[in-house]
Motif scaffolding. Sequence first.
Motif, PDB file in Angstrom:
ATOM      1  N   GLU A 124     -14.614   5.905  83.507  1.00  0.00           N
ATOM      2  CA  GLU A 124     -15.800   6.080  82.661  1.00  0.00           C
ATOM      3  C   GLU A 124     -15.547   5.540  81.263  1.00  0.00           C
ATOM      4  OE1 GLU A 124     -18.770   7.053  83.440  1.00  0.00           O
ATOM      5  OE2 GLU A 124     -18.675   8.417  85.152  1.00  0.00           O
ATOM      6  N   MET A 125     -14.355   5.819  80.715  1.00  0.00           N
ATOM      7  CA  MET A 125     -14.025   5.313  79.373  1.00  0.00           C
ATOM      8  C   MET A 125     -14.066   3.782  79.389  1.00  0.00           C
ATOM      9  SD  MET A 125     -12.988   7.787  77.061  1.00  0.00           S
ATOM     10  CE  MET A 125     -11.700   7.135  76.007  1.00  0.00           C
ATOM     11  N   ALA A 126     -13.391   3.184  80.369  1.00  0.00           N
ATOM     12  CA  ALA A 126     -13.311   1.719  80.440  1.00  0.00           C
ATOM     13  C   ALA A 126     -14.700   1.124  80.664  1.00  0.00           C
ATOM     14  CB  ALA A 126     -12.357   1.296  81.555  1.00  0.00           C
TER      15      ALA A 126
ATOM     16  N   ALA B 144     -14.015   1.176  76.417  1.00  0.00           N
ATOM     17  CA  ALA B 144     -12.608   1.336  76.013  1.00  0.00           C
ATOM     18  C   ALA B 144     -11.796   0.237  76.689  1.00  0.00           C
ATOM     19  CB  ALA B 144     -12.092   2.719  76.409  1.00  0.00           C
ATOM     20  N   ARG B 145     -11.664  -0.901  76.012  1.00  0.00           N
ATOM     21  CA  ARG B 145     -11.158  -2.079  76.717  1.00  0.00           C
ATOM     22  C   ARG B 145      -9.646  -2.054  76.936  1.00  0.00           C
ATOM     23  NH1 ARG B 145     -11.399  -4.422  71.560  1.00  0.00           N
ATOM     24  NH2 ARG B 145      -9.408  -5.394  71.079  1.00  0.00           N
ATOM     25  N   VAL B 146      -8.993  -0.968  76.585  1.00  0.00           N
ATOM     26  CA  VAL B 146      -7.554  -0.852  76.812  1.00  0.00           C
ATOM     27  C   VAL B 146      -7.214  -1.017  78.298  1.00  0.00           C
ATOM     28  CG1 VAL B 146      -7.624   1.689  76.878  1.00  0.00           C
ATOM     29  CG2 VAL B 146      -5.493   0.531  76.252  1.00  0.00           C
TER      30      VAL B 146
ATOM     31  N   TYR C  84       1.712  -7.924  80.611  1.00  0.00           N
ATOM     32  CA  TYR C  84       1.717  -8.055  79.150  1.00  0.00           C
ATOM     33  C   TYR C  84       0.402  -8.702  78.709  1.00  0.00           C
ATOM     34  CZ  TYR C  84       6.577  -6.675  79.277  1.00  0.00           C
ATOM     35  OH  TYR C  84       7.718  -5.957  79.472  1.00  0.00           O
ATOM     36  N   GLY C  85      -0.303  -8.037  77.802  1.00  0.00           N
ATOM     37  CA  GLY C  85      -1.610  -8.511  77.340  1.00  0.00           C
ATOM     38  C   GLY C  85      -1.491  -9.648  76.334  1.00  0.00           C
ATOM     39  N   GLY C  86      -2.641 -10.211  75.980  1.00  0.00           N
ATOM     40  CA  GLY C  86      -2.689 -11.393  75.132  1.00  0.00           C
ATOM     41  C   GLY C  86      -1.961 -11.266  73.800  1.00  0.00           C
ATOM     42  N   SER C  87      -2.117 -10.102  73.136  1.00  0.00           N
ATOM     43  CA  SER C  87      -1.468  -9.984  71.828  1.00  0.00           C
ATOM     44  C   SER C  87       0.051  -9.862  71.974  1.00  0.00           C
ATOM     45  CB  SER C  87      -2.033  -8.787  71.057  1.00  0.00           C
ATOM     46  OG  SER C  87      -2.023  -7.659  71.878  1.00  0.00           O
ATOM     47  N   SER C  88       0.523  -9.417  73.140  1.00  0.00           N
ATOM     48  CA  SER C  88       1.969  -9.264  73.356  1.00  0.00           C
ATOM     49  C   SER C  88       2.652 -10.601  73.677  1.00  0.00           C
ATOM     50  CB  SER C  88       2.232  -8.277  74.494  1.00  0.00           C
ATOM     51  OG  SER C  88       1.443  -7.119  74.331  1.00  0.00           O
TER      52      SER C  88
ATOM     53  N   ILE D 260       1.338  -1.320  82.344  1.00  0.00           N
ATOM     54  CA  ILE D 260       0.463  -2.210  81.576  1.00  0.00           C
ATOM     55  C   ILE D 260       0.899  -2.136  80.110  1.00  0.00           C
ATOM     56  CG2 ILE D 260      -1.939  -2.677  80.888  1.00  0.00           C
ATOM     57  CD1 ILE D 260      -1.627  -2.926  83.903  1.00  0.00           C
ATOM     58  N   TYR D 261       1.418  -3.239  79.577  1.00  0.00           N
ATOM     59  CA  TYR D 261       1.889  -3.239  78.186  1.00  0.00           C
ATOM     60  C   TYR D 261       0.877  -3.920  77.272  1.00  0.00           C
ATOM     61  CZ  TYR D 261       6.194  -1.343  79.871  1.00  0.00           C
ATOM     62  OH  TYR D 261       7.114  -0.500  80.450  1.00  0.00           O
ATOM     63  N   THR D 262       0.604  -3.241  76.149  1.00  0.00           N
ATOM     64  CA  THR D 262      -0.455  -3.728  75.266  1.00  0.00           C
ATOM     65  C   THR D 262      -0.072  -3.532  73.802  1.00  0.00           C
ATOM     66  OG1 THR D 262      -2.838  -3.536  74.847  1.00  0.00           O
ATOM     67  CG2 THR D 262      -1.713  -1.510  75.490  1.00  0.00           C
ATOM     68  N   ASP D 263      -1.059  -3.587  72.900  1.00  0.00           N
ATOM     69  CA  ASP D 263      -0.744  -3.535  71.461  1.00  0.00           C
ATOM     70  C   ASP D 263      -0.984  -2.156  70.849  1.00  0.00           C
ATOM     71  OD1 ASP D 263      -3.472  -3.557  71.637  1.00  0.00           O
ATOM     72  OD2 ASP D 263      -3.787  -5.276  70.309  1.00  0.00           O
ATOM     73  N   VAL D 264      -1.241  -1.151  71.675  1.00  0.00           N
ATOM     74  CA  VAL D 264      -1.327   0.235  71.186  1.00  0.00           C
ATOM     75  C   VAL D 264      -0.403   1.093  72.051  1.00  0.00           C
ATOM     76  CG1 VAL D 264      -3.630   0.179  70.135  1.00  0.00           C
ATOM     77  CG2 VAL D 264      -3.420   0.542  72.595  1.00  0.00           C
ATOM     78  N   ASP D 265      -0.174   2.353  71.619  1.00  0.00           N
ATOM     79  CA  ASP D 265       0.842   3.173  72.296  1.00  0.00           C
ATOM     80  C   ASP D 265       0.398   3.761  73.629  1.00  0.00           C
ATOM     81  OD1 ASP D 265       2.616   2.659  70.316  1.00  0.00           O
ATOM     82  OD2 ASP D 265       2.327   4.551  69.241  1.00  0.00           O
ATOM     83  N   GLY D 266      -0.874   3.605  73.975  1.00  0.00           N
ATOM     84  CA  GLY D 266      -1.362   4.164  75.237  1.00  0.00           C
ATOM     85  C   GLY D 266      -2.862   4.316  75.160  1.00  0.00           C
ATOM     86  N   VAL D 267      -3.398   5.227  75.967  1.00  0.00           N
ATOM     87  CA  VAL D 267      -4.830   5.517  75.935  1.00  0.00           C
ATOM     88  C   VAL D 267      -5.049   6.653  74.941  1.00  0.00           C
ATOM     89  CG1 VAL D 267      -6.843   6.229  77.259  1.00  0.00           C
ATOM     90  CG2 VAL D 267      -5.059   4.827  78.351  1.00  0.00           C
ATOM     91  N   PHE D 268      -5.946   6.441  74.009  1.00  0.00           N
ATOM     92  CA  PHE D 268      -6.207   7.414  72.955  1.00  0.00           C
ATOM     93  C   PHE D 268      -7.550   8.119  73.186  1.00  0.00           C
ATOM     94  CE2 PHE D 268      -3.085   6.728  69.445  1.00  0.00           C
ATOM     95  CZ  PHE D 268      -2.331   5.735  70.047  1.00  0.00           C
ATOM     96  N   THR D 269      -7.754   9.202  72.425  1.00  0.00           N
ATOM     97  CA  THR D 269      -9.009   9.951  72.524  1.00  0.00           C
ATOM     98  C   THR D 269     -10.209   9.139  72.013  1.00  0.00           C
ATOM     99  OG1 THR D 269      -8.375  10.948  70.428  1.00  0.00           O
ATOM    100  CG2 THR D 269      -8.026  12.277  72.412  1.00  0.00           C
ATOM    101  N   ALA D 270      -9.930   8.065  71.276  1.00  0.00           N
ATOM    102  CA  ALA D 270     -10.958   7.098  70.845  1.00  0.00           C
ATOM    103  C   ALA D 270     -10.197   5.836  70.461  1.00  0.00           C
ATOM    104  CB  ALA D 270     -11.744   7.631  69.651  1.00  0.00           C
ATOM    105  N   ASP D 271     -10.905   4.743  70.280  1.00  0.00           N
ATOM    106  CA  ASP D 271     -10.222   3.512  69.874  1.00  0.00           C
ATOM    107  C   ASP D 271      -9.483   3.750  68.553  1.00  0.00           C
ATOM    108  OD1 ASP D 271      -9.438   1.011  69.022  1.00  0.00           O
ATOM    109  OD2 ASP D 271     -11.306   0.032  69.625  1.00  0.00           O
ATOM    110  N   PRO D 272      -8.145   3.686  68.561  1.00  0.00           N
ATOM    111  CA  PRO D 272      -7.400   3.987  67.335  1.00  0.00           C
ATOM    112  C   PRO D 272      -7.714   3.043  66.175  1.00  0.00           C
ATOM    113  CG  PRO D 272      -5.939   3.131  69.047  1.00  0.00           C
ATOM    114  CD  PRO D 272      -7.268   3.346  69.684  1.00  0.00           C
ATOM    115  N   ARG D 273      -8.328   1.901  66.492  1.00  0.00           N
ATOM    116  CA  ARG D 273      -8.695   0.978  65.411  1.00  0.00           C
ATOM    117  C   ARG D 273      -9.950   1.451  64.675  1.00  0.00           C
ATOM    118  NH1 ARG D 273      -5.069  -2.688  66.155  1.00  0.00           N
ATOM    119  NH2 ARG D 273      -4.462  -3.062  68.300  1.00  0.00           N
ATOM    120  N   LEU D 274     -10.686   2.345  65.300  1.00  0.00           N
ATOM    121  CA  LEU D 274     -11.927   2.827  64.700  1.00  0.00           C
ATOM    122  C   LEU D 274     -11.762   4.248  64.182  1.00  0.00           C
ATOM    123  CD1 LEU D 274     -14.475   0.984  65.012  1.00  0.00           C
ATOM    124  CD2 LEU D 274     -15.392   2.803  66.430  1.00  0.00           C
TER     125      LEU D 274
END
Length: 407
Positions: A203-205, A209-211, A7-11, A172-186
């Motif tokens: 390569e993404m990471a 892509a800090r997910v 569980y990540g920091g925001s969780s 790995i549980y985080t604050d988005v639904d998974g790995v997206f085609t780009a940062d969903p916040r942007l």
Amino acid sequence: MLVVQKYGGSSVATTEKIAAVAERVAERAKEAQMVVVVSAMGDTTDELISMAKQLCAMPDDRELDKLLATGEQASSALLAIALHNLGVKAVSLTGGQAGIITEKSAGKARILKIDCKRLKEELAAGNVVVVAGFQGITENASWADITTLGRGGSDTTAVALAAALKADACEIYTDVDGVFTADPRLEPNARKLDTISYEEMLEMAGQGARVMHSRAVELGQLYGVEILVANAFGNVPGTIIKEEDEDMEVRNPVRGIAHDMDVTRLTVVGVPDRPGIAAQIFHALAEANINVDVIVQNVSSEGRTDLSFTVADADFEKAKKAIEPVIEQLGAKGLLTDQNVAKVSIVGSGMRSSPGYADKMFSALAAEGINILSITTSEIRITCLIERDKVKRAVRALHKAFELEKV
Ligand code: ADP
Ligand code: ASP
Ligand code: MG
């Protein structure tokens, strides 16, 4: 059945959230043995770094590691306490207590080995084992120091434990639904991927892509651990990171756009153009354990050349300190630094076998009037260095050009 969850920091940002995580863990613990890795609560790590920097511009590596490791120690103990409150047997362990042995290198130590004895005994005793993420200890028992694995390193703790324990699942549980085609916040049109290959995720990471922490992906690939990335509190399926399969091949060759604003460009100006100079500069950086990217050597004139490269913002001061003596020794003219830069990348394993991606990428950026400062590539990635304030526009333009939007 043995499950490793992280569980990540925001969780785990508040005690309410820790209580909610405990409920989820308790439910799953009815059917499986569980190891749960946690990050520090919310922005704790940033706050601890900022306190250290208020006291000293370049805090000592060892003390910083010891300080930062406390964030995860607190959240892991709190989660164990919350589990006790639900009547679930649980014990929290520091990274060292969990047997995670690392190299000495402070700030981003690599895991050397994991001694699973204590973990296995605690599991056998019927405990949910909560492990403080992002940390380990050095090997020498009587002189063991606490180390940390680098920012975002709790992911690596989880995958390493899953590999060492031969767990049946790694989640790995985080604050988005998974790995997206780009940062969903942007990019609001970013699409969640059902699966992504280790290679592509790496390569993404690696390009921002800090997910997922890139070393976690590397370990997953090395030990064949399939990794689920999903929302800590949602009920959507998430993304599975795994070996590439035929299915993946027919999809869009460009799988995603990554961006990284945590970049500083350094230019060593007027370097004598003779063999061995680059080696000397990069040796000094390697000795200081600094990762270097986007290296460009300009055309030389009058026997001198300019050498540019980028480092993470966090390594900037260290990098400067490491190369200043070399610059003087070489008789170079000076050092220029630029923090107003960022990287945007297109990533996809389908790029390997077909041409034309560079053209399309550069055209899309040109159409937005975005200047490319320098370019690097791998077999499955093209990265452009651009001005930092243009990143959002660049990501959106590329996302559109490569038809990655939601349908
Ligand atoms: P955690 O604290 O759970 O480890 P992080 O903040 O490290 O979470 O990582 C999750 C964040 O990664 C998301 O909130 C999102 O903004 C960012 N991110 C960047 N690129 C992507 C991507 N391609 N897909 C999903 N999230 C991404
Ligand atoms: N707490 C650490 C960080 O903020 C590690 C992590 O969250 O994975 O980088
Ligand atoms: Mg993270």
